[in-house]
Design a protein around this motif. Structure first.
Motif, short mmCIF file in Angstrom:
data_model
loop_
_atom_site.label_atom_id
_atom_site.label_comp_id
_atom_site.label_asym_id
_atom_site.label_seq_id
_atom_site.Cartn_x
_atom_site.Cartn_y
_atom_site.Cartn_z
N PRO A 65 -30.21 13.96 11.96
CA PRO A 65 -31.32 14.71 12.55
C PRO A 65 -32.16 13.90 13.54
N TYR A 70 -35.50 15.13 15.20
CA TYR A 70 -36.21 15.47 13.97
C TYR A 70 -36.49 14.19 13.19
N GLU A 98 -36.88 25.13 9.23
CA GLU A 98 -37.21 23.74 8.89
C GLU A 98 -37.11 23.46 7.39
N LEU A 100 -35.24 22.87 4.25
CA LEU A 100 -33.87 22.47 3.92
C LEU A 100 -33.52 22.73 2.47
N VAL A 115 -38.73 19.78 3.86
CA VAL A 115 -38.71 20.27 5.24
C VAL A 115 -38.41 19.13 6.20
N LEU A 116 -37.83 19.48 7.33
CA LEU A 116 -37.53 18.51 8.38
C LEU A 116 -38.12 19.04 9.68
N CYS A 117 -38.98 18.21 10.28
CA CYS A 117 -39.66 18.60 11.52
C CYS A 117 -39.48 17.53 12.58
N LYS A 118 -39.77 17.90 13.83
CA LYS A 118 -39.63 16.93 14.92
C LYS A 118 -40.66 15.82 14.83
N HIS A 122 -45.42 19.14 14.64
CA HIS A 122 -44.50 20.22 14.30
C HIS A 122 -44.66 20.58 12.82
N LEU A 123 -44.77 19.56 11.95
CA LEU A 123 -44.98 19.79 10.53
C LEU A 123 -46.27 20.59 10.31
N VAL A 126 -45.66 24.22 11.15
CA VAL A 126 -44.85 24.89 10.13
C VAL A 126 -45.72 25.19 8.91
#
Length: 156
Positions: A65, A70, A98, A100, A115-118, A122-123, A126
């Motif tokens: 990622p 990410y 986002e 997972l 969760v996976l964010c840029k 971004h987090l 979300v």
């Protein structure tokens, strides 16, 4: 491979096959067969049995990622106002790309998600625009992963 008390018992050959494939799911069957000392057909037959017994549930490519931008991994504990909200909350979480992983948990949270964010911004989006807007979510508790130190499957 024998089944006793609903637990599957793998023999040494099954374990060797699984170890090879866990290391590299793209390893050629004939290479595994040569290493173990049995025929490729026997490997295929054992793999079909392992799949039928649901020991193996497919194979997949692992995407890096970070290469796609990410870089922020977080775990979010979700507090729900009522236990009845669980299925609706999970259905809403499934719609957020986002997210997972999603787990029902014991303890303070009703649900724990990964969760996976840029990035952190971004987090925050979300969290604020997606997760905290889900009906039944009363609050969240977020833990950002600084660096993953262990990533493995169960030992066979």
């Amino acid at each position: 491979m024998k089944s006793t008390n609903n637990l599957l018992r793998l023999d040494g050959i099954d374990k060797k096959i699984l170890r090879h494939l866990m290391e590299d799911a793209r390893k050629p069957i004939l290479e595994i067969a040569r290493d173990i000392g049995i025929s490729g057909a026997a490997i295929h037959q054992r793999l079909r049995k392992l799949e039928a017994a649901r020991v193996i549930s497919g194979s997949k490519f692992i995407i890096n990622p970070k290469v796609l931008g990410y870089t922020t991994m977080a775990y979010i504990g979700i507090f729900l106002d009522r236990a009845m909200s669980n299925p609706k909350a999970v259905a809403a979480l499934k719609k957020i790309p986002e997210v997972l992983e999603c787990h029902y948990t014991t303890g303070n949270w009703s649900i724990l998600i990964k969760v996976l964010c840029k990035d952190n911004e971004h987090l925050m989006q979300v969290l604020n625009k997606n997760i905290q807007q889900i009906e039944g979510v009363s609050r969240t508790e977020t833990f950002i992963s600084l660096n993953q130190q262990i990533n493995r499957q169960i030992s066979i």
